[in-house]
Motif scaffolding. Sequence first.
Motif, PDB file in Angstrom:
ATOM      1  N   SER A 159     -12.941   2.283  -5.946  1.00 14.01           N
ATOM      2  CA  SER A 159     -12.492   1.851  -7.259  1.00 14.01           C
ATOM      3  C   SER A 159     -13.680   1.438  -8.129  1.00 14.01           C
ATOM      4  O   SER A 159     -14.753   1.095  -7.638  1.00 14.01           O
ATOM      5  CB  SER A 159     -11.537   0.663  -7.129  1.00 14.01           C
ATOM      6  OG  SER A 159     -10.515   0.945  -6.201  1.00 14.01           O
ATOM      7  N   TYR A 169      -3.726   5.776  -9.947  1.00 10.71           N
ATOM      8  CA  TYR A 169      -3.075   6.277  -8.740  1.00 10.71           C
ATOM      9  C   TYR A 169      -3.830   7.547  -8.330  1.00 10.71           C
ATOM     10  O   TYR A 169      -4.547   8.135  -9.142  1.00 10.71           O
ATOM     11  CB  TYR A 169      -1.616   6.642  -9.002  1.00 10.71           C
ATOM     12  CG  TYR A 169      -0.749   5.523  -9.510  1.00 10.71           C
ATOM     13  CD1 TYR A 169      -0.217   4.583  -8.646  1.00 10.71           C
ATOM     14  CD2 TYR A 169      -0.445   5.420 -10.866  1.00 10.71           C
ATOM     15  CE1 TYR A 169       0.600   3.557  -9.118  1.00 10.71           C
ATOM     16  CE2 TYR A 169       0.362   4.402 -11.347  1.00 10.71           C
ATOM     17  CZ  TYR A 169       0.886   3.475 -10.465  1.00 10.71           C
ATOM     18  OH  TYR A 169       1.687   2.475 -10.926  1.00 10.71           O
ATOM     19  N   PHE A 170      -3.645   7.996  -7.079  1.00 11.32           N
ATOM     20  CA  PHE A 170      -4.380   9.184  -6.674  1.00 11.32           C
ATOM     21  C   PHE A 170      -3.563  10.027  -5.706  1.00 11.32           C
ATOM     22  O   PHE A 170      -2.614   9.561  -5.080  1.00 11.32           O
ATOM     23  CB  PHE A 170      -5.708   8.798  -5.987  1.00 11.32           C
ATOM     24  CG  PHE A 170      -5.564   8.540  -4.515  1.00 11.32           C
ATOM     25  CD1 PHE A 170      -5.865   9.540  -3.593  1.00 11.32           C
ATOM     26  CD2 PHE A 170      -5.110   7.321  -4.045  1.00 11.32           C
ATOM     27  CE1 PHE A 170      -5.720   9.315  -2.236  1.00 11.32           C
ATOM     28  CE2 PHE A 170      -4.963   7.088  -2.694  1.00 11.32           C
ATOM     29  CZ  PHE A 170      -5.265   8.091  -1.779  1.00 11.32           C
ATOM     30  N   GLN A 205      -4.069   3.952  -1.017  1.00  8.10           N
ATOM     31  CA  GLN A 205      -3.892   3.245  -2.291  1.00  8.10           C
ATOM     32  C   GLN A 205      -3.395   1.838  -1.987  1.00  8.10           C
ATOM     33  O   GLN A 205      -2.411   1.657  -1.267  1.00  8.10           O
ATOM     34  CB  GLN A 205      -2.859   3.967  -3.148  1.00  8.10           C
ATOM     35  CG  GLN A 205      -2.637   3.356  -4.515  1.00  8.10           C
ATOM     36  CD  GLN A 205      -3.302   4.159  -5.609  1.00  8.10           C
ATOM     37  OE1 GLN A 205      -3.177   5.360  -5.662  1.00  8.10           O
ATOM     38  NE2 GLN A 205      -4.005   3.476  -6.493  1.00  8.10           N
ATOM     39  N   ARG A 256      -4.645  -1.730  -8.830  1.00  5.93           N
ATOM     40  CA  ARG A 256      -4.594  -0.450  -8.128  1.00  5.93           C
ATOM     41  C   ARG A 256      -6.002  -0.125  -7.655  1.00  5.93           C
ATOM     42  O   ARG A 256      -6.919  -0.003  -8.469  1.00  5.93           O
ATOM     43  CB  ARG A 256      -4.088   0.669  -9.045  1.00  5.93           C
ATOM     44  CG  ARG A 256      -2.739   0.397  -9.687  1.00  5.93           C
ATOM     45  CD  ARG A 256      -2.373   1.505 -10.662  1.00  5.93           C
ATOM     46  NE  ARG A 256      -1.318   1.099 -11.577  1.00  5.93           N
ATOM     47  CZ  ARG A 256      -1.014   1.728 -12.705  1.00  5.93           C
ATOM     48  NH1 ARG A 256      -1.710   2.802 -13.055  1.00  5.93           N
ATOM     49  NH2 ARG A 256      -0.049   1.299 -13.487  1.00  5.93           N
ATOM     50  N   ARG A 257      -6.154   0.007  -6.358  1.00  7.41           N
ATOM     51  CA  ARG A 257      -7.462   0.312  -5.802  1.00  7.41           C
ATOM     52  C   ARG A 257      -7.334   1.490  -4.848  1.00  7.41           C
ATOM     53  O   ARG A 257      -6.299   1.683  -4.220  1.00  7.41           O
ATOM     54  CB  ARG A 257      -8.061  -0.896  -5.078  1.00  7.41           C
ATOM     55  CG  ARG A 257      -8.186  -2.125  -5.983  1.00  7.41           C
ATOM     56  CD  ARG A 257      -9.049  -3.197  -5.367  1.00  7.41           C
ATOM     57  NE  ARG A 257     -10.471  -2.862  -5.431  1.00  7.41           N
ATOM     58  CZ  ARG A 257     -11.236  -3.067  -6.485  1.00  7.41           C
ATOM     59  NH1 ARG A 257     -10.726  -3.575  -7.597  1.00  7.41           N
ATOM     60  NH2 ARG A 257     -12.514  -2.745  -6.463  1.00  7.41           N
ATOM     61  N   ILE A 258      -8.412   2.276  -4.751  1.00  8.34           N
ATOM     62  CA  ILE A 258      -8.454   3.439  -3.876  1.00  8.34           C
ATOM     63  C   ILE A 258      -9.542   3.188  -2.836  1.00  8.34           C
ATOM     64  O   ILE A 258     -10.711   2.970  -3.194  1.00  8.34           O
ATOM     65  CB  ILE A 258      -8.757   4.725  -4.665  1.00  8.34           C
ATOM     66  CG1 ILE A 258      -7.689   4.933  -5.749  1.00  8.34           C
ATOM     67  CG2 ILE A 258      -8.818   5.931  -3.733  1.00  8.34           C
ATOM     68  CD1 ILE A 258      -8.021   6.046  -6.729  1.00  8.34           C
ATOM     69  N   LEU A 285      -6.305  12.035 -10.154  1.00  8.62           N
ATOM     70  CA  LEU A 285      -6.124  10.652 -10.578  1.00  8.62           C
ATOM     71  C   LEU A 285      -5.114  10.596 -11.718  1.00  8.62           C
ATOM     72  O   LEU A 285      -5.089  11.475 -12.580  1.00  8.62           O
ATOM     73  CB  LEU A 285      -7.458  10.059 -11.041  1.00  8.62           C
ATOM     74  CG  LEU A 285      -8.586  10.093 -10.000  1.00  8.62           C
ATOM     75  CD1 LEU A 285      -9.899   9.638 -10.630  1.00  8.62           C
ATOM     76  CD2 LEU A 285      -8.238   9.234  -8.800  1.00  8.62           C
ATOM     77  N   THR A 345     -11.161   4.184   1.273  1.00  5.86           N
ATOM     78  CA  THR A 345     -11.194   5.110   2.402  1.00  5.86           C
ATOM     79  C   THR A 345     -11.538   4.334   3.668  1.00  5.86           C
ATOM     80  O   THR A 345     -12.212   3.301   3.618  1.00  5.86           O
ATOM     81  CB  THR A 345     -12.227   6.225   2.207  1.00  5.86           C
ATOM     82  OG1 THR A 345     -13.545   5.655   2.190  1.00  5.86           O
ATOM     83  CG2 THR A 345     -11.979   6.990   0.922  1.00  5.86           C
ATOM     84  N   THR A 373       0.858  -1.183   0.000  1.00  3.54           N
ATOM     85  CA  THR A 373       0.000   0.000   0.000  1.00  3.54           C
ATOM     86  C   THR A 373       0.893   1.231   0.000  1.00  3.54           C
ATOM     87  O   THR A 373       2.055   1.172   0.400  1.00  3.54           O
ATOM     88  CB  THR A 373      -0.910   0.069   1.237  1.00  3.54           C
ATOM     89  OG1 THR A 373      -0.087   0.203   2.409  1.00  3.54           O
ATOM     90  CG2 THR A 373      -1.767  -1.171   1.365  1.00  3.54           C
ATOM     91  N   VAL A 379      -9.752  14.893  -5.780  1.00  5.58           N
ATOM     92  CA  VAL A 379      -8.614  13.990  -5.895  1.00  5.58           C
ATOM     93  C   VAL A 379      -8.064  14.100  -7.312  1.00  5.58           C
ATOM     94  O   VAL A 379      -8.808  14.278  -8.281  1.00  5.58           O
ATOM     95  CB  VAL A 379      -8.987  12.524  -5.596  1.00  5.58           C
ATOM     96  CG1 VAL A 379      -9.299  12.334  -4.138  1.00  5.58           C
ATOM     97  CG2 VAL A 379     -10.133  12.057  -6.471  1.00  5.58           C
ATOM     98  N   PHE A 391      -7.690   8.198   3.177  1.00  3.57           N
ATOM     99  CA  PHE A 391      -7.601   7.561   1.863  1.00  3.57           C
ATOM    100  C   PHE A 391      -6.332   6.707   1.815  1.00  3.57           C
ATOM    101  O   PHE A 391      -5.298   7.076   2.393  1.00  3.57           O
ATOM    102  CB  PHE A 391      -7.519   8.619   0.757  1.00  3.57           C
ATOM    103  CG  PHE A 391      -8.821   9.269   0.393  1.00  3.57           C
ATOM    104  CD1 PHE A 391      -9.368   9.111  -0.877  1.00  3.57           C
ATOM    105  CD2 PHE A 391      -9.504  10.053   1.310  1.00  3.57           C
ATOM    106  CE1 PHE A 391     -10.559   9.718  -1.223  1.00  3.57           C
ATOM    107  CE2 PHE A 391     -10.700  10.666   0.974  1.00  3.57           C
ATOM    108  CZ  PHE A 391     -11.229  10.497  -0.301  1.00  3.57           C
TER     109      PHE A 391
END
Length: 274
Positions: A233, A240-241, A210, A217-219, A260, A221, A195, A258, A208
């Motif tokens: 996601s 990416y963020f 990543q 790749r997942r976002i 991205l 919270t 991560t 955000v 948040f």
Amino acid sequence: PQPVNRGGSVFEYGWSPDGKFIVYTAPGEGLVSFGAREATQLVMLRRSEMQRSIARRAIVNASLPSLTQQGVWYAQDGALWLMDYQTGASTRVTALPDLGRATDALPTYWPLAVSPDAARVAFACGDNLCLMNLDGDDRRVIQATGIRAITWDRTGARLAATSLDANNLGPVRMLIVSREGEVQHSAEVAPRDATDPPQWMPDGKVVFVQTYPMNGRRILTVDADTGQVLDLSREHWDAYFALTSEGYPGDSPDGESVLLNNGRGGFWLAPVVR
């Protein structure tokens, strides 16, 4: 676009809180492989003079040091050091507890993060998370499986830390920990794998993070008050963020949007809606 580090690799990088300085770690002289991070250099530059370094220091770990308003904090020779943004001079602040070595190559203490008021320091101690005052008092040990990243909220009231065992066999957990060392929440954010460091919303209520499960790749919270996890996601995303900020890039996030990035030159700005 302006290249900052010409002709070399960069391990990790970040902005000073006011956005006027860039700090990054890079391979040092005598580095024989990208994985052998004992020989690493810490480099600091002014944003207005990106090709001219203010300071270079040989350090023992490629992790990005802790960047606060007071300066650049890093561990070296069993102590906590502070580098001044303006001069690049380093001052020994306090001794860190003798915790032995995490591996044959790297000492403990990494990752390391100093609170915004420069009163508390959090760091990895073996597999666990340790907190203490900068004078060494009031040390607390929080049990974990291996600390990978630590980020304080804007006020320094609590921190978020990601935990994953060294063999990558268990899930990645997000720990929400109070300034005093109480674990308020422990939430699973990924089945395994790496991560990025957590990013706090300015109100200190949402974190948040990543994640990269199965090389994806997942976002996600994490609600810092309830521990609830939300996956932002979408199918076929590979983003990416970064939370956006007002003014300079290093300013605290304003929480409104955000940025991205797909890693191939594409950028999007999306609003944060609750």
